[in-house]
Design a protein around this motif. Structure first.
Motif: not given
Length: 423
Positions: A163-166, A171, A174, A177
């Motif tokens: 998943p490309d979200r925090a 936050g 990620n 990332s």
């Protein structure tokens, strides 16, 4: 396409063949004249033929280049077969290289000339690296190969699925990332690791220090410290190598931080560039003062692509990123200085990555530079302490002197530049 452009493209196609032909001719220079399947003239003409076929494609369509490529391949195979009968060399590299040259010649005629030229250079480098690549493969262990393959699978297959979200309220975590940054750092370290493996046991101390600094200057410093106890006459020379490793580790921090946030380049360079110069100068001076040059020992470096190493770094990066965000939210940006000091005892890359990601959104450039430089300074002191605890006094003193020069020059450069930089 006017005549001038056609001549230019055909010239590039010819140059591509000649470039590869020089390498092939040099590799087979001991073979008697007429005894090899192809040399500089044949490869030059092959590239030129590709350029001609590509130029004629607009009138004949793709059938002509394809037909010539097939016929050319058959001719090279026949020539290679004759060479094999005489020299018992069963490699097909020359045949493949000829087809690549023909294809690049066609590309130079109808496509991007720069790409074709770059392809020719890449091809020549691969061909010329025959002995180095074969030597590397002979020395490659199954554990290293397995780790690299597993990591490639996790990156190419698993990375797009992350998943490309925090996933946390702050936050910071990620998964996409964090894993991408981890793989990038591992690849950078692997470049130095490969350099050390290719150099072998005959490498010099300064060269080993430069390569080791790309992997882990701390591990190299510790390895040299232990070896200084066995080779006391070369202690200062080993300290010079550790100093070069320190300089490369500074350069590594500068590149990583600037790549994530270009605004970090100037404030960090104002400190790290003078520090790098100081480390290199002090290291070379220590090598000059050393009465005995010693050979570099085997350096105790872990494969950067080993799964446990990568996962450990990913976990450290995640923890530091989370702690940094929480510290800012609950205490303020000044709390990052404590986090940096603690992180610098273990690793510099993680705090560099996590801090550079916060620039512009959470903290300003000046604060970020202060945080990273604190971690770098603490890490430098840590390596000197390791030198005193594991190595001879001469080694530790020489490294301590070089580190002091680097830190002082870096501090002077940073505080001088800070008075001219905007707040």
């Amino acid at each position: 396409m006017d005549h001038i452009e056609v001549f230019q493209r055909l010239g590039v196609a010819l140059a591509i063949g000649l470039l590869v032909g020089v390498e092939r001719g040099w590799q087979e220079r001991e073979i008697r004249a007429g005894g090899r399947a192809a040399g500089i003239r044949t490869f030059g003409l092959t590239g030129f033929l590709g350029g001609i076929a590509g130029t004629l494609q607009s009138m004949t369509g793709p059938f002509l280049p394809a037909t010539i490529a097939v016929l050319l391949g058959l001719v090279y195979i026949a020539g290679k077969w004759q060479e094999t009968e005489e020299n018992h060399d069963y490699g097909i590299t020359t045949v493949v290289a000829a087809l690549v040259v023909f294809g690049l010649g066609v590309l130079a005629a109808v496509g991007d000339v720069v790409t074709a030229a770059a392809g020719a250079v890449a091809t020549t480098v691969i061909l010329a690296a025959r002995h180095s690549l074969h030597g590397f493969l002979r020395g490659l262990t199954w554990v290293e190969l397995r780790s690299a393959l597993l990591l490639l699978a996790m990156t190419v297959i698993a990375l797009p699925l992350l998943p490309d979200r925090a996933l946390d309220p702050w936050g910071a975590l990620n998964p996409y990332s964090l894993w991408l940054l981890t793989i990038t750092i591992a690849a950078l370290s692997f470049a130095g690791y490969i350099a050390i493996r290719l150099m072998g046991s005959g490498r010099g101390v300064l060269l080993a220090g430069a390569a080791g600094g790309l992997v882990s200057s701390t591990a190299l410093t510790l390895s040299f410290a232990r070896y200084s106890a066995e080779a006391p006459e070369g202690a200062r020379h080993l300290a010079a190598g550790a100093g070069i490793a320190g300089a490369l580790s500074y350069a590594r921090v500068l590149v990583i931080a600037s790549a994530l946030s270009f605004t970090m380049l100037v404030p960090l360079a104002s400190a790290l560039v003078p520090a790098i110069i100081g480390f290199v100068a002090a290291g070379l001076f220590a090598a000059w003062r050393s009465q005995t040059a010693t050979e570099a020992p085997e350096i105790d470096l872990k494969n950067p692509f080993e799964l446990t190493t990568v996962i450990s770094f990913a976990a450290l990066l995640g923890i530091i990123s989370l702690v940094s965000k929480m510290a800012i939210d609950y205490v303020g940006a000044s709390a990052l200085f404590v986090v940096a000091a603690i992180s610098g005892l273990v690793d510099v890359d993680a705090i560099t990555l996590s801090t550079a990601r916060l620039v512009g959104s959470t903290i300003d450039v000046t604060t970020a530079a202060d945080v990273i430089l604190i971690a770098v300074a603490v890490n430098t002191i840590t390596k000197v302490v390791l030198a005193f605890t594991a190595g001879r006094r001469e080694y530790a003193m020489a490294l301590g002197e070089a580190s002091a020069v680097a830190v002082v020059l870096g501090g002077m450069g940073y505080f001088t530049a800070r008075s001219f930089l905007p707040a």
